[in-house]
Design a protein around this motif. Structure first.
Motif, PDB file in Angstrom:
ATOM      1  N   ARG A  62       0.830  -1.211   0.000  1.00 41.15           N
ATOM      2  CA  ARG A  62       0.000   0.000   0.000  1.00 41.15           C
ATOM      3  C   ARG A  62       0.863   1.259   0.000  1.00 41.15           C
ATOM      4  N   VAL A  63       1.866   1.302   0.870  1.00 42.14           N
ATOM      5  CA  VAL A  63       2.702   2.497   0.982  1.00 42.14           C
ATOM      6  C   VAL A  63       3.514   2.713  -0.289  1.00 42.14           C
ATOM      7  N   ILE A  64       4.158   1.676  -0.780  1.00 41.93           N
ATOM      8  CA  ILE A  64       5.025   1.838  -1.954  1.00 41.93           C
ATOM      9  C   ILE A  64       4.209   2.215  -3.181  1.00 41.93           C
ATOM     10  N   ARG A  65       3.052   1.583  -3.368  1.00 39.95           N
ATOM     11  CA  ARG A  65       2.198   1.953  -4.506  1.00 39.95           C
ATOM     12  C   ARG A  65       1.745   3.402  -4.398  1.00 39.95           C
ATOM     13  N   ALA A  66       1.379   3.823  -3.202  1.00 32.63           N
ATOM     14  CA  ALA A  66       0.946   5.218  -3.012  1.00 32.63           C
ATOM     15  C   ALA A  66       2.084   6.188  -3.314  1.00 32.63           C
ATOM     16  N   LEU A  67       3.307   5.835  -2.920  1.00 34.15           N
ATOM     17  CA  LEU A  67       4.464   6.683  -3.218  1.00 34.15           C
ATOM     18  C   LEU A  67       4.732   6.729  -4.720  1.00 34.15           C
ATOM     19  N   GLU A  68       4.530   5.608  -5.405  1.00 35.81           N
ATOM     20  CA  GLU A  68       4.697   5.579  -6.856  1.00 35.81           C
ATOM     21  C   GLU A  68       3.657   6.458  -7.531  1.00 35.81           C
ATOM     22  N   GLU A  69       2.409   6.349  -7.095  1.00 34.39           N
ATOM     23  CA  GLU A  69       1.333   7.141  -7.692  1.00 34.39           C
ATOM     24  C   GLU A  69       1.507   8.628  -7.425  1.00 34.39           C
ATOM     25  N   ALA A  70       2.127   8.958  -6.278  1.00 37.00           N
ATOM     26  CA  ALA A  70       2.347  10.366  -5.931  1.00 37.00           C
ATOM     27  C   ALA A  70       3.565  10.954  -6.637  1.00 37.00           C
ATOM     28  N   GLY A  71       4.307  10.120  -7.340  1.00 34.53           N
ATOM     29  CA  GLY A  71       5.469  10.599  -8.083  1.00 34.53           C
ATOM     30  C   GLY A  71       6.608  11.075  -7.202  1.00 34.53           C
ATOM     31  N   THR A  72       6.818  10.396  -6.060  1.00 28.43           N
ATOM     32  CA  THR A  72       7.864  10.834  -5.137  1.00 28.43           C
ATOM     33  C   THR A  72       9.275  10.465  -5.610  1.00 28.43           C
ATOM     34  N   GLY A  73       9.371   9.571  -6.594  1.00 25.04           N
ATOM     35  CA  GLY A  73      10.668   9.250  -7.160  1.00 25.04           C
ATOM     36  C   GLY A  73      11.593   8.487  -6.227  1.00 25.04           C
ATOM     37  N   VAL A  74      11.043   7.648  -5.359  1.00 25.49           N
ATOM     38  CA  VAL A  74      11.871   6.825  -4.478  1.00 25.49           C
ATOM     39  C   VAL A  74      12.629   5.804  -5.329  1.00 25.49           C
ATOM     40  N   THR A  75      13.944   5.721  -5.113  1.00 21.04           N
ATOM     41  CA  THR A  75      14.752   4.852  -5.989  1.00 21.04           C
ATOM     42  C   THR A  75      14.715   3.395  -5.567  1.00 21.04           C
ATOM     43  N   PHE A  76      14.638   3.109  -4.265  1.00 18.99           N
ATOM     44  CA  PHE A  76      14.445   1.745  -3.792  1.00 18.99           C
ATOM     45  C   PHE A  76      13.987   1.770  -2.346  1.00 18.99           C
ATOM     46  N   VAL A  77      13.447   0.623  -1.903  1.00 16.98           N
ATOM     47  CA  VAL A  77      12.991   0.471  -0.516  1.00 16.98           C
ATOM     48  C   VAL A  77      13.745  -0.702   0.099  1.00 16.98           C
ATOM     49  N   GLU A  78      14.333  -0.436   1.246  1.00 18.28           N
ATOM     50  CA  GLU A  78      15.169  -1.425   1.914  1.00 18.28           C
ATOM     51  C   GLU A  78      14.379  -2.157   2.999  1.00 18.28           C
ATOM     52  N   GLN A  79      14.471  -3.470   2.984  1.00 17.00           N
ATOM     53  CA  GLN A  79      13.907  -4.385   3.985  1.00 17.00           C
ATOM     54  C   GLN A  79      12.536  -3.930   4.509  1.00 17.00           C
ATOM     55  N   PRO A  80      11.517  -3.987   3.647  1.00 13.24           N
ATOM     56  CA  PRO A  80      10.194  -3.515   4.077  1.00 13.24           C
ATOM     57  C   PRO A  80       9.511  -4.401   5.111  1.00 13.24           C
ATOM     58  N   VAL A  81       9.816  -5.702   5.132  1.00 11.62           N
ATOM     59  CA  VAL A  81       9.116  -6.629   6.021  1.00 11.62           C
ATOM     60  C   VAL A  81      10.114  -7.409   6.868  1.00 11.62           C
ATOM     61  N   HIS A  82       9.589  -8.209   7.781  1.00 13.08           N
ATOM     62  CA  HIS A  82      10.425  -8.966   8.712  1.00 13.08           C
ATOM     63  C   HIS A  82      11.457  -9.799   7.963  1.00 13.08           C
ATOM     64  N   HIS A  83      12.655  -9.887   8.527  1.00 13.33           N
ATOM     65  CA  HIS A  83      13.757 -10.525   7.812  1.00 13.33           C
ATOM     66  C   HIS A  83      13.530 -12.007   7.542  1.00 13.33           C
ATOM     67  N   ARG A  84      12.709 -12.662   8.337  1.00 15.47           N
ATOM     68  CA  ARG A  84      12.452 -14.085   8.114  1.00 15.47           C
ATOM     69  C   ARG A  84      11.315 -14.334   7.131  1.00 15.47           C
ATOM     70  N   ASP A  85      10.594 -13.294   6.773  1.00 15.36           N
ATOM     71  CA  ASP A  85       9.426 -13.448   5.916  1.00 15.36           C
ATOM     72  C   ASP A  85       9.821 -13.297   4.449  1.00 15.36           C
ATOM     73  N   LEU A  86      10.523 -14.298   3.923  1.00 16.27           N
ATOM     74  CA  LEU A  86      10.930 -14.231   2.529  1.00 16.27           C
ATOM     75  C   LEU A  86       9.736 -14.338   1.586  1.00 16.27           C
ATOM     76  N   ASP A  87       8.722 -15.085   1.986  1.00 13.50           N
ATOM     77  CA  ASP A  87       7.509 -15.138   1.167  1.00 13.50           C
ATOM     78  C   ASP A  87       6.877 -13.754   1.084  1.00 13.50           C
ATOM     79  N   GLY A  88       6.837 -13.066   2.225  1.00 12.94           N
ATOM     80  CA  GLY A  88       6.276 -11.716   2.240  1.00 12.94           C
ATOM     81  C   GLY A  88       7.111 -10.754   1.417  1.00 12.94           C
ATOM     82  N   LEU A  89       8.426 -10.892   1.484  1.00 12.20           N
ATOM     83  CA  LEU A  89       9.307 -10.027   0.703  1.00 12.20           C
ATOM     84  C   LEU A  89       9.090 -10.255  -0.787  1.00 12.20           C
TER      85      LEU A  89
END
Length: 364
Positions: free
Chosen positions: A202-229
């Protein structure tokens, strides 16, 4: 020439302001400095930062590992046997990556000093300068925007914004920073595992739609949740970087096999030192993954080592080497320094560190 002595020193240094992430709020750097001395009296330095929320390393655990395992193993060995010594330390104990990284760096530092060359040259490079980003601590929108404006005024053109403390407000925070610094400053985000997969999308899509120009997002979810990542990576256009999910080679192999991230953040204190870090960078490059070298909150010793690695090996994006900027004052004599947004390595043997701060406590 043999290794004569291994000493450990505790160093606690104040920060110029609180360092706030989704994982912790810190006001000091706490680290164990390892000093390896050869028969000629030369010293090589490394450090093991205390990072309870990422590595689980403490000052006491690093000291115990070094005094009970590493010291008996290395004292009396030939200092010239760099690779063999590093491999022996790595195999001698499970985990304890920060302590092993400190010893690995100290052995490399000593080797470079014995040859009379900067550490980056020992690693195969020729550069003595590398660019860095600067971190903007988590906070409210106005506070983040003000801090970002100050950092840009100091010459930084790449900002790493700490988010993940409150998903509902993160879009507004990043938008405030972008509105303040304008379109020409790079903004990257680090959630430090603070979002659920659904929140991240939700957050990353909203940032994309707002044109914030974020180049990458680091470790958005728990480190053990590779499925979630992987779930997040598949549903956003912004590149995703793995940080806490990757400590060593086995972790990176799994990230690559499952295609869960586009990039990886390599840190010496996570992987066990310069040798393992080079392997991680080689593996990521072979798989066309983006690379960055980062750090924990460390002193001129740890950042000098990480910057030397970048100077020799390079990374696909500007690395995250601003930790010493956060110190209220220098923790050692000599070593790396900053010129604006550039890390400057000394044209001196090894890391160029000549002495530790007089307030350190020796634990040998």
């Amino acid at each position: 020439m043999t290794i004569r002595e291994i000493r450990t020193h505790r160093l606690v240094a104040p920060l110029r302001m609180p360092f706030v992430t989704a994982l912790a709020r810190l006001t000091t750097v706490s680290t164990v400095v390892v000093e390896i001395v050869d028969d000629d009296g030369r010293s090589g330095f490394g450090e093991a930062p205390e990072v309870w929320t990422v590595t689980g390393s403490s000052l006491a655990s690093a000291e115990a590992c070094i005094s009970e395992v590493v010291r008996p193993l290395l004292v009396g060995r030939l200092a010239e046997d760099l690779i063999a010594n590093c491999r022996s330390v790595s195999a001698a104990v499970v985990g304890n990556e920060s302590a092993k990284a400190a010893v690995d760096v100290a052995l490399h530092d000593l080797a470079a000093r014995r040859l009379g060359v900067p550490l980056s040259h020992l690693l195969g490079g020729t550069r003595l300068t590398v660019p860095t980003d600067v971190t903007v601590s988590a906070g409210d929108a106005d506070g983040l925007a003000d801090s970002a404006k100050q950092r840009v005024g100091e010459g930084y053109r790449v900002l790493k914004i700490k988010v993940g403390t409150d998903a509902a407000g993160d879009v507004a925070r990043v938008a405030a920073v972008r509105a303040t610094v304008g379109p020409d400053v790079e903004i990257r985000l680090d959630a430090n595992q603070g979002w659920t997969p659904r929140e991240a999308v939700r957050v990353i899509r909203a940032l994309e739609e707002a044109g914030t120009g974020v180049t990458f997002v680091e470790q958005p979810v728990h480190h053990r949740d590779l499925d979630g990542l992987a779930w997040v990576s598949d549903r956003v256009d912004t590149p995703i970087m793995a940080d806490e999910a990757v400590f060593g080679v086995a972790d990176l192999v799994e990230v690559i096999r499952r295609r869960v991230a586009d990039m990886v953040n390599v840190k010496l204190a996570k992987c066990g030192g310069l040798g393992p870090a080079r392997t991680l960078l080689d593996l990521a490059n072979a798989q066309r993954m983006g690379t960055m070298v980062g750090s924990m909150l460390e002193t001129e010793i740890g950042i000098g080592a990480a910057a030397s690695l970048v100077a020799a090996y390079g990374t696909s994006v500007v690395s995250d080497l601003d930790a010493v900027w956060w110190l209220a004052r220098g923790a050692v004599t000599g070593g790396m320094r900053y010129e604006g947004a550039t890390v400057v390595l000394p044209n001196a043997p090894g890391l160029g560190v000549t002495d530790l701060a007089p307030a350190v406590e020796e634990i040998a």
